[in-house]
Design a protein around this motif. Structure first.
Motif, PDB file in Angstrom:
ATOM      1  N   THR A 132       0.860  -1.192   0.000  1.00  0.00           N
ATOM      2  CA  THR A 132       0.000   0.000   0.000  1.00  0.00           C
ATOM      3  C   THR A 132       0.892   1.236   0.000  1.00  0.00           C
ATOM      4  N   ARG A 133       0.930   1.891  -1.176  1.00  0.00           N
ATOM      5  CA  ARG A 133       1.781   3.077  -1.351  1.00  0.00           C
ATOM      6  C   ARG A 133       0.967   4.147  -2.055  1.00  0.00           C
ATOM      7  N   PRO A 134      -0.012   4.742  -1.335  1.00  0.00           N
ATOM      8  CA  PRO A 134      -0.902   5.694  -2.014  1.00  0.00           C
ATOM      9  C   PRO A 134      -0.123   6.852  -2.632  1.00  0.00           C
ATOM     10  N   GLY A 139      -5.977   8.789  -0.849  1.00  0.00           N
ATOM     11  CA  GLY A 139      -5.652   7.379  -0.593  1.00  0.00           C
ATOM     12  C   GLY A 139      -4.912   7.220   0.729  1.00  0.00           C
ATOM     13  N   ALA A 140      -4.040   8.176   1.052  1.00  0.00           N
ATOM     14  CA  ALA A 140      -3.276   8.095   2.307  1.00  0.00           C
ATOM     15  C   ALA A 140      -4.212   8.182   3.511  1.00  0.00           C
ATOM     16  N   THR A 141      -5.242   9.038   3.425  1.00  0.00           N
ATOM     17  CA  THR A 141      -6.157   9.154   4.575  1.00  0.00           C
ATOM     18  C   THR A 141      -6.984   7.874   4.732  1.00  0.00           C
ATOM     19  N   LYS A 142      -7.384   7.284   3.607  1.00  0.00           N
ATOM     20  CA  LYS A 142      -8.179   6.043   3.704  1.00  0.00           C
ATOM     21  C   LYS A 142      -7.327   4.907   4.278  1.00  0.00           C
ATOM     22  N   LEU A 143      -6.036   4.884   3.904  1.00  0.00           N
ATOM     23  CA  LEU A 143      -5.144   3.851   4.434  1.00  0.00           C
ATOM     24  C   LEU A 143      -4.923   4.059   5.938  1.00  0.00           C
TER      25      LEU A 143
END
Ligand code: NAD
Ligand code: GDU
Length: 320
Positions: A132-134, A139-143
């Motif tokens: 997982t490398r948004p 994408g970073a907030t969802k991760l």
């Protein structure tokens, strides 16, 4: 079950709320209507018009069997220009929700995660074990929320499932996609067919794909709703399960535009534009895990059928 649906006045949330009501659940929608619409909340569901931050504690104190958490900021481009809006609006707000669930003993959570948690993939189809490398703040907030859920589920016994949607499309009867600021391909192409926009811009024709345009995995929103019902059934106390949701095959931008031409009968002029920053060439899901563990089987996989449902919905909005 008595279920709280955050973001149930939005696109995916309203379709899922409708399916939950159809299945006999008691549904309360919590939505601040920042991007949603009050008339998208299905009949039979109660709308609480408020933000999660101010209303979640009082609501969960009523006693719920579970929460389906759709409410979020979800524009990739905006997330790069205004990251604070996404870290606060997505991460801080979701932590408030998790804390309230812990305080009131709410046992189940189904969370809308995204393919954007993976970023540029090393392999397609993408399995849940992929790195997982948004590549964007959204994408970073969802991760980050996925990580928080793992911790809360393990330590506080919550039965949690994150569903990583790929490209959601189509409509479920009168419930469909009407984002105020539209950035998604299919609704934009349909706006051309309706005469609201002159042409569609194809973001790059020099990608390493068969016809040179980007390939995405389009999943019908009704199939997505089915997965939420299955996730609620299979959620296990203390576990955080993560599933990709896609059909497992891709359509190029050109193929999508062709399907829209076929459905609408409109020539849909298309012009080639520069690549959009942050777009990966190909995003296709491996959803083997959801199929095996949840018994999920997407049934509306034909692009022309997906576009037809979206088109009927779009025309109904205009009373066409
Ligand atoms: N549409 C897609 O292709 C897609 C793909 C992957 C993941 N997702 C995720 O699915 C979820 C739903 O997406 P959508 O396309 O339906 O978006 P949407 O904007 O149509 O729906 C979001 C809803 O949440 C509400 N909301 C936002 N912040 C809120 C808050 N703090 N309190 C209360 N309500 C709030 C909005 O008013 C809106 O009704 C999002 O979490 C999104 O990140 C969507
Ligand atoms: O006017 C447009 C709009 C889009 N595209 C192209 O069409 C494809 C699909 O674009 P969308 O904006 O419809 O969807 P994305 O693939 O960018 O985004 C979707 O997938 C992401 C995962 O990477 C997130 O989950 C996000 O929420 C979800 O909408 C992309 O190749 C994009 O470059 C165009 O050519 N022209």
């Amino acid at each position: 079950m008595k279920l709280l649906v955050t973001g149930g006045a939005g696109y995916v949330g309203s379709v899922c709320a409708a399916r939950l009501v159809e299945s006999g659940h008691e549904v309360v929608v919590l939505d601040d209507l920042s991007t949603g619409h009050a008339d998208a909340v299905p009949e039979g569901a109660r709308l609480v018009e408020a933000g999660i931050d101010e209303a979640i504690g009082g609501l969960l104190a009523e006693g719920f069997d579970g929460v389906l958490h759709f409410a979020a900021k979800s524009l990739v481009g905006e997330s790069m220009q205004d990251p604070a809006k996404y870290w606060h609006g997505n991460v801080v707000t979701s932590l408030r929700l998790l804390d309230a669930m812990r305080e009131h003993g709410t046992p189940r959570l189904v969370f809308s995660s995204t393919a954007a948690t993976y970023g540029e993939p090393d392999q397609v189809p993408i399995p849940e074990t992929a790195p997982t490398r948004p590549t964007n703040t959204y994408g970073a907030t969802k991760l980050a929320i996925d990580h928080a859920i793992t911790g809360y589920a393990g330590s506080h016994g919550i039965a949690a499932v994150s569903l990583r949607y790929f490209n959601v499309a189509g409509a479920h009867g009168r419930f469909g996609e009407r984002h105020g600021v539209e950035t998604h391909l299919i609704p934009l192409v349909l706006q051309v067919a309706l005469g609201q926009r002159e042409q569609i811009q194809v973001y790059g024709e020099d990608w390493p794909t068969e016809d040179g345009t980007c390939v995405r995995d389009y999943i019908h929103v009704s199939d997505l709703a089915d997965a939420h019902l299955l996730a609620l059934e299979h959620a296990t106390p203390g576990e955080h399960r993560i599933y990709n949701l896609g059909n497992g095959f891709g359509f190029s931008v050109k193929q999508v535009v062709d399907a829209c031409r076929e459905v609408t009968g409109h020539p849909i002029p298309a012009v080639v534009a520069p690549r959009r920053a942050g777009d990966p060439a190909v995003l296709v899901a491996s959803s083997e895990k959801a199929r095996t563990e949840l018994g999920w089987k997407p049934e509306r996989t034909d692009m022309v059928g997906i576009v037809r449902d979206a088109w009927e919905f779009t025309r109904s909005l205009r009373g066409a």
